[in-house]
Scaffold this motif. Structure first.
Motif, mmCIF file in Angstrom:
data_model
loop_
_atom_site.group_PDB
_atom_site.id
_atom_site.type_symbol
_atom_site.label_atom_id
_atom_site.label_comp_id
_atom_site.label_asym_id
_atom_site.label_seq_id
_atom_site.Cartn_x
_atom_site.Cartn_y
_atom_site.Cartn_z
ATOM 1 N N LYS A 41 0.865 -0.886 0.011
ATOM 2 C CA LYS A 41 0.017 0.225 -0.081
ATOM 3 C C LYS A 41 0.826 1.185 0.037
ATOM 4 O O LYS A 41 0.550 2.257 -0.544
ATOM 5 N N MET A 42 1.855 1.300 0.743
ATOM 6 C CA MET A 42 2.828 2.384 0.895
ATOM 7 C C MET A 42 3.564 2.519 -0.498
ATOM 8 O O MET A 42 3.711 3.663 -1.015
ATOM 9 N N GLU A 43 3.997 1.478 -1.077
ATOM 10 C CA GLU A 43 4.629 1.320 -2.358
ATOM 11 C C GLU A 43 3.765 2.006 -3.510
ATOM 12 O O GLU A 43 4.096 2.743 -4.533
ATOM 13 N N ILE A 44 2.565 1.568 -3.350
ATOM 14 C CA ILE A 44 1.524 1.975 -4.429
ATOM 15 C C ILE A 44 1.209 3.347 -4.221
ATOM 16 O O ILE A 44 1.380 4.205 -5.281
ATOM 17 N N GLN A 45 1.101 3.790 -3.000
ATOM 18 C CA GLN A 45 0.942 5.663 -3.045
ATOM 19 C C GLN A 45 2.022 6.322 -3.325
ATOM 20 O O GLN A 45 1.939 7.169 -4.301
ATOM 21 N N GLU A 46 3.369 5.975 -3.241
ATOM 22 C CA GLU A 46 4.384 6.422 -3.542
ATOM 23 C C GLU A 46 4.531 6.309 -5.165
ATOM 24 O O GLU A 46 4.948 7.532 -5.717
ATOM 25 N N SER A 47 4.155 5.116 -5.505
ATOM 26 C CA SER A 47 4.528 5.115 -6.986
ATOM 27 C C SER A 47 3.445 5.906 -7.880
ATOM 28 O O SER A 47 3.816 6.584 -8.584
ATOM 29 N N LEU A 48 2.306 5.920 -7.306
ATOM 30 C CA LEU A 48 1.085 6.929 -7.944
ATOM 31 C C LEU A 48 1.287 8.490 -7.827
ATOM 32 O O LEU A 48 1.270 8.782 -8.606
ATOM 33 N N SER A 49 2.004 8.625 -6.723
ATOM 34 C CA SER A 49 2.291 9.923 -6.609
ATOM 35 C C SER A 49 3.426 10.373 -7.532
ATOM 36 O O SER A 49 3.300 11.458 -8.227
ATOM 37 N N GLY A 50 4.419 9.708 -7.652
ATOM 38 C CA GLY A 50 5.205 10.011 -8.776
ATOM 39 C C GLY A 50 4.801 9.862 -10.104
ATOM 40 O O GLY A 50 5.245 10.854 -10.755
ATOM 41 N N THR A 51 4.040 8.941 -10.155
ATOM 42 C CA THR A 51 3.523 9.020 -11.797
ATOM 43 C C THR A 51 2.577 10.191 -11.946
ATOM 44 O O THR A 51 2.591 10.571 -13.263
ATOM 45 N N ALA A 52 1.857 10.598 -11.128
ATOM 46 C CA ALA A 52 0.932 11.760 -11.293
ATOM 47 C C ALA A 52 1.893 13.083 -11.504
ATOM 48 O O ALA A 52 1.509 13.807 -12.421
ATOM 49 N N ARG A 53 2.963 13.225 -10.545
ATOM 50 C CA ARG A 53 3.654 14.362 -10.695
ATOM 51 C C ARG A 53 4.234 14.386 -12.312
ATOM 52 O O ARG A 53 4.509 15.393 -12.795
ATOM 53 N N GLU A 54 4.786 13.329 -12.521
ATOM 54 C CA GLU A 54 5.572 13.166 -13.764
ATOM 55 C C GLU A 54 4.690 13.352 -15.018
ATOM 56 O O GLU A 54 5.285 13.951 -15.928
ATOM 57 N N THR A 55 3.420 12.875 -14.940
ATOM 58 C CA THR A 55 2.661 13.252 -16.027
ATOM 59 C C THR A 55 2.384 14.774 -16.003
ATOM 60 O O THR A 55 2.227 15.197 -17.349
ATOM 61 N N VAL A 56 2.205 15.574 -14.966
ATOM 62 C CA VAL A 56 1.922 16.819 -15.082
ATOM 63 C C VAL A 56 3.434 17.585 -15.836
ATOM 64 O O VAL A 56 3.350 18.514 -16.991
ATOM 65 N N ALA A 57 4.694 17.021 -15.252
ATOM 66 C CA ALA A 57 5.692 17.524 -15.948
ATOM 67 C C ALA A 57 5.928 17.333 -17.514
ATOM 68 O O ALA A 57 6.343 18.118 -18.268
ATOM 69 N N LYS A 92 0.776 4.901 -19.508
ATOM 70 C CA LYS A 92 0.171 3.798 -19.031
ATOM 71 C C LYS A 92 0.964 2.814 -19.182
ATOM 72 O O LYS A 92 1.336 1.707 -18.231
ATOM 73 N N ILE A 93 1.662 2.411 -20.418
ATOM 74 C CA ILE A 93 2.539 1.413 -20.901
ATOM 75 C C ILE A 93 3.771 1.368 -19.925
ATOM 76 O O ILE A 93 4.257 0.225 -19.622
ATOM 77 N N ASN A 94 4.284 2.530 -19.772
ATOM 78 C CA ASN A 94 5.578 2.669 -18.805
ATOM 79 C C ASN A 94 5.459 2.427 -17.549
ATOM 80 O O ASN A 94 6.260 1.732 -16.923
ATOM 81 N N THR A 95 4.185 2.661 -16.934
ATOM 82 C CA THR A 95 4.122 2.677 -15.585
ATOM 83 C C THR A 95 3.105 1.811 -15.027
ATOM 84 O O THR A 95 3.209 1.055 -13.883
ATOM 85 N N GLY A 96 2.356 1.120 -15.781
ATOM 86 C CA GLY A 96 1.205 0.160 -15.531
ATOM 87 C C GLY A 96 -0.064 0.902 -14.757
ATOM 88 O O GLY A 96 -0.816 0.355 -14.183
ATOM 89 N N GLY A 345 11.898 1.341 -11.950
ATOM 90 C CA GLY A 345 12.326 1.574 -13.380
ATOM 91 C C GLY A 345 13.702 1.604 -13.660
ATOM 92 O O GLY A 345 14.484 0.587 -13.141
ATOM 93 N N GLU A 346 14.238 2.660 -14.212
ATOM 94 C CA GLU A 346 15.418 2.729 -14.647
ATOM 95 C C GLU A 346 16.179 3.843 -13.558
ATOM 96 O O GLU A 346 17.218 4.401 -13.909
ATOM 97 N N GLU A 347 15.513 4.218 -12.395
ATOM 98 C CA GLU A 347 15.872 5.063 -11.529
ATOM 99 C C GLU A 347 16.711 4.342 -10.322
ATOM 100 O O GLU A 347 16.041 3.301 -9.778
ATOM 101 N N PHE A 348 17.903 4.819 -9.851
ATOM 102 C CA PHE A 348 18.514 4.272 -8.768
ATOM 103 C C PHE A 348 18.836 5.483 -7.899
ATOM 104 O O PHE A 348 19.235 6.624 -8.180
ATOM 105 N N LEU A 349 18.518 4.881 -6.466
ATOM 106 C CA LEU A 349 18.918 6.152 -5.204
ATOM 107 C C LEU A 349 20.444 5.583 -4.835
ATOM 108 O O LEU A 349 20.404 4.586 -4.241
#
Length: 431
Positions: A41-57, A92-96, A345-349
């Motif tokens: 649930k935590m990962e889904i929230q973080e993933s969706l928040s990142g996807t939404a912000r990236e979509t705006v950008a 959607k294809i890239n993020t699911g 994805g292709e991001e590393f911290l």
């Protein structure tokens, strides 16, 4: 010659020995399932928040932040977006995740379709609390968003036209798909523990008289696993060094702990920390700095340049090979200096124990080595891969999300400046 029957004492001791293991196993399964559920649930929230912000950008970058409605026609800048779903479908294809753009509370662009394939354009969001909060400039997350005949986990961010909120961007995943993933992981955990319990019960039947003493030590180890204390959970050497069945039981339990830890904490492809475990490890490092047990910690958010082109040109198996090879370089270069995390994805911290100057040296060394490393896949022609890093140093009272966002902003700056570079607030290193 008749076999000698086992006495009642043997079976009593075997039953007494087996009972606490069964109970502990059930507790650990329940706790493991809850941990997986909470973590997902935590990962889904973080993933969706990142996807939404990236979509705006992405929409702002591809079109314009001058957004308006003229009658029934939706515009971004001079481009009419009515019926234009290419970018949303690609995201959607890239993020699911399903993507929706709202004008006020009305869907004008969406990837959500009904059973006949018709998009949910023109429908409205019925949750007035979400609409009011997002149109006031706040982000919202909801675990039960009804759209058409499905329910979604959904994250909403404001959509601005200039300085004015004119709508929302939604990123969501259907509840049924999330629940299916949870059931798959839960089944694996249960199978691992069922196997472990069967092995333990077999050993208990042979060493019924001595197993109770050993179980007290093993139970302590399993108790640590049940509390998600994987790092400090240690099986006593007195158990592991035994050459009998009790020693085997200890080693099996250790393997169970490793498998559960791998399922929950490690990325399946690269074997690096996954995002959830990586956040916990980074938070520990930040707390050490706060407690003056460590001097500095620096993070670098890295993204593989043009990774989609690699997948498109050579296939996703080749892309996976690149991710694994890059992870090996990270692991080698950060040994005893920090640790890498598969952020998504292709991001590393990359978490580096040291101040900015030391981190920049390590990162530029990684960047140069990678840019000079040839990659081949199935005897295809050689190709090269580059990385762009955004780097930020932790300062007290900065939250983890704020720290990562600083690095993320600098990463986007590096992408804009040409990629294959290491960018901090005061430095720009490239080829």
């Amino acid at each position: 010659m008749k076999k000698k029957k086992q006495g009642k004492l043997f079976f009593s001791l075997a039953a007494l020995t087996a009972l606490p293991i069964i109970v502990l196993g059930m507790v650990l399964v329940v706790v493991g399932i809850e941990s997986v559920s909470d973590g997902m649930k935590m990962e889904i929230q973080e993933s969706l928040s990142g996807t939404a912000r990236e979509t705006v950008a992405l929409y702002a970058l591809a079109y314009s932040d001058d957004i308006r409605m003229e009658g029934d026609h939706f515009y971004m800048g001079e481009t009419e977006m009515t019926g234009e779903y290419t970018l949303a479908d690609q995201i959607k294809i890239n993020t699911g995740a399903d993507i929706t753009i709202f004008w006020n509370d009305t869907r004008v662009i969406t990837t959500i379709k009904d059973e006949e394939g018709k998009r949910a354009v023109g429908t409205t969001l019925d949750n007035k609390d979400i609409v009011e909060n997002v149109l006031r400039g706040r982000e919202c997350y909801n675990t039960s968003v009804p759209v058409l005949d499905k329910t979604y986990y959904g994250y909403y961010v404001p959509l601005y036209s200039g300085d004015t909120v004119c709508g929302m961007v939604f990123a969501g995943k259907a509840n049924e798909s999330v629940e299916e993933s949870a059931r798959t992981i839960t089944t694996k955990i249960i199978l691992v523990f069922v196997l472990a319990l069967l092995i333990v019960l077999g050993i208990a039947s042979v060493y019924a008289r001595s197993i109770v003493v050993a179980l007290n030590k093993i139970r302590s180890y399993i108790g640590s696993l049940a509390e998600n204390d994987y790092n400090d959970a240690k099986m006593p050497q007195s158990i592991l060094k035994r050459n009998d069945e009790i020693g085997e039981m200890g080693r099996y339990a250790t393997e169970v702990g490793r498998k559960v830890n791998d399922l929950i904490a490690n990325d399946g492809l690269t074997k690096l920390y996954n995002r959830r475990a990586g956040r916990a490890a980074l938070r520990d490092q930040m707390e050490k700095v706060d407690a003056h047990q460590s001097d500095h910690v620096t993070v670098a958010l890295g993204d593989i340049d043009f990774f989609k082109q690699i997948n498109d040109s050579y296939g996703h198996d080749c892309g996976d090979m690149v991710l694994v090879k890059i992870s090996e370089i990270f692991r080698d270069k950060l040994e005893k200096k920090g640790f890498p995390i598969r952020w998504g994805g292709e991001e590393f911290l990359l978490v580096i124990n040291g101040e900015m100057e030391k981190a920049l040296e390590i990162l530029d060394e990684i960047r140069k080595e990678l840019s000079q490393t040839p990659f081949t896949y199935e005897e295809e022609e050689e190709f090269f891969v580059t990385l762009t890093f955004g780097v930020a140093q932790y300062k007290q009272r900065t939250t983890l999300d704020e720290l990562v966002k600083q690095a993320d902003d600098l990463l986007y700056e590096g992408k804009a400046q040409g990629r294959d570079c290491v960018v901090s607030a005061d430095n720009y290193l490239n080829h």
